[in-house]
Write an enzyme that holds these catalytic residues in place. Structure first.
Site, PDB file in Angstrom:
ATOM      1  N   LEU A   6       1.063  -0.983   0.174  1.00  0.00           N
ATOM      2  CA  LEU A   6      -0.037   0.099  -0.166  1.00  0.00           C
ATOM      3  C   LEU A   6       0.749   1.350  -0.049  1.00  0.00           C
ATOM      4  CD1 LEU A   6      -2.252  -0.776   2.541  1.00  0.00           C
ATOM      5  CD2 LEU A   6      -2.590  -1.087   0.048  1.00  0.00           C
ATOM      6  N   ASP A   7       0.631   2.420  -0.671  1.00  0.00           N
ATOM      7  CA  ASP A   7       1.268   3.311  -0.557  1.00  0.00           C
ATOM      8  C   ASP A   7       0.976   4.266   0.644  1.00  0.00           C
ATOM      9  OD1 ASP A   7       1.164   3.500  -3.545  1.00  0.00           O
ATOM     10  OD2 ASP A   7      -0.506   4.741  -3.210  1.00  0.00           O
ATOM     11  N   LYS A   8       2.489   4.857   1.199  1.00  0.00           N
ATOM     12  CA  LYS A   8       2.873   5.473   2.441  1.00  0.00           C
ATOM     13  C   LYS A   8       1.580   5.879   3.379  1.00  0.00           C
ATOM     14  CE  LYS A   8       5.163   8.888   5.236  1.00  0.00           C
ATOM     15  NZ  LYS A   8       5.990  10.339   5.038  1.00  0.00           N
ATOM     16  N   THR A  17      -2.009   5.586   2.474  1.00  0.00           N
ATOM     17  CA  THR A  17      -3.000   4.379   2.276  1.00  0.00           C
ATOM     18  C   THR A  17      -2.892   3.792   3.772  1.00  0.00           C
ATOM     19  OG1 THR A  17      -3.620   4.560   0.097  1.00  0.00           O
ATOM     20  CG2 THR A  17      -4.110   2.680   0.976  1.00  0.00           C
ATOM     21  N   ARG A  27      -6.284   5.434  -6.974  1.00  0.00           N
ATOM     22  CA  ARG A  27      -6.053   7.397  -7.637  1.00  0.00           C
ATOM     23  C   ARG A  27      -5.818   7.736  -8.870  1.00  0.00           C
ATOM     24  NH1 ARG A  27      -0.725   7.190  -4.564  1.00  0.00           N
ATOM     25  NH2 ARG A  27      -0.862  10.023  -4.597  1.00  0.00           N
TER      26      ARG A  27
END
Length: 331
Positions: A157-159, A161, A262
């Site tokens: 997961l993105d930082k 998220t 996104r």
């Protein structure tokens, strides 16, 4: 449950000075690695170094197999051949260390674990974040994770998220989960708060290929495959709550492209709140992209049991909904 404590890449890293500390590490190729390129096999055996850095070490003559120096990264390896590699520390390799960290474990068994990642936690060490990552925490939780590439992390997961991630605890389970993700057998759903009132049908399928943005290589974009490199991508979006300033939606991934939700939300004129990279702006107290992985479902690779996990909406997103007068009833 929150668990803390232990139970047991930058591809442009410069080579260190010749007098840097050197570790001579022995290895044996497995049956599964037979016929694999040398550099790819070494990534499995020495996961704390990037493939490109290992290629540099090979070219420098730092790798030997059966007592003979090998300088071709493309050379095919043979099962059960033994060898050694001279390892020199880099910021990347030094980041591959255990750290005591509180981890929100939704599920744990001897084969795998499911973690509820908070927003702000980086998954893998990288420039600017060589410590304090989820990988460091996994190494601190279980010393066996040192035996796995990326400490068992099979997706990320993105930082900024938040939400659910599955992590393997054995190599066999890691390989099985990677195959399941590639076969789209791992179901992932997200909740997102976006700018602009929703119009039209409450359900929408977005089929739009994603690749590097031709105008900005640091971000992704919807692209035309006939003229730009990219991959097909599909996201199903369902409206959960609507307001005059924004909407709250559920997104179901059918592919796993970088920044997929996104990018797709921005492409339909609903950028996520506080997602500055893709056109969103800070609002209703949100300072990070308003995205939460709330549901994860897959078949256990060992027990064959169907597993379904959920993660409550984090406080910042819950408060943001209240500010915009949006009601969400999790079911």
């Amino acid at each position: 449950m929150i668990i803390s404590g232990a139970q047991g890449c930058d591809d442009t890293d410069p080579l260190p000075e010749a007098d840097a500390e050197v570790e001579l590490r022995q290895f044996d190729f497995s049956a599964a690695q037979h016929g694999m390129r040398l550099d790819r096999a070494l990534v499995d055996l020495v996961p704390e170094f990037s493939r490109s850095y290992l290629q540099q070490l090979i070219e420098l003559g730092s790798v030997s197999i059966k007592g003979q120096t090998v300088k071709k990264a493309s050379q095919k390896v043979k099962a059960f051949d033994g060898g050694s590699i001279e390892l020199r520390p880099t910021p990347q390799s030094q980041a591959f260390k255990a750290e005591v960290m509180a981890l929100d474990m939704v599920y744990v068994d001897e084969h795998l674990m499911v973690i509820n990642k908070p927003a702000g936690l980086v998954v893998h060490p990288a420039p600017g974040n060589w410590s304090g990552t989820l990988m460091n925490g996994l190494l601190g939780f279980d010393a066996q994770a040192f035996n796995l590439p990326r400490a068992g992390i099979v997706h990320r997961l993105d930082k900024d998220t938040s939400g659910l991630m599955v992590v393997a605890r054995t190599r066999a389970v890691m390989d099985a989960l990677v195959r399941a993700i590639a076969a789209r057998e791992v179901k992932r759903q997200y909740l997102a708060l976006a700018h602009g009132p929703w119009r039209g049908d409450v359900r929408r399928e977005v089929h739009a290929p994603i690749g590097r943005d031709p105008a900005n290589r640091l971000r992704m974009a919807v692209v035309e495959l006939a003229t730009h490199a990219g991959k097909t991508a599909r996201t199903d979006i369902e409206l959960l709550a609507n307001g005059s300033q924004g909407c709250f939606v559920k997104c179901t991934l059918h592919t796993g492209r970088t920044h997929q939700i996104r990018v797709h939300m921005a492409s339909i004129a609903h950028p996520l709140v506080a997602d500055a990279v893709y056109g969103g702006s800070a609002a209703v107290g949100m300072q990070r992209q308003s995205l939460h992985a709330f549901r994860l479902a897959f078949t256990h690779p060992v027990t064959a049991k169907a597993l379904v996990f959920g993660a409550d909406l984090p406080l910042d997103l819950s408060q943001a909904l209240v500010h915009w007068g949006l009601q969400y009833n999790p079911t």
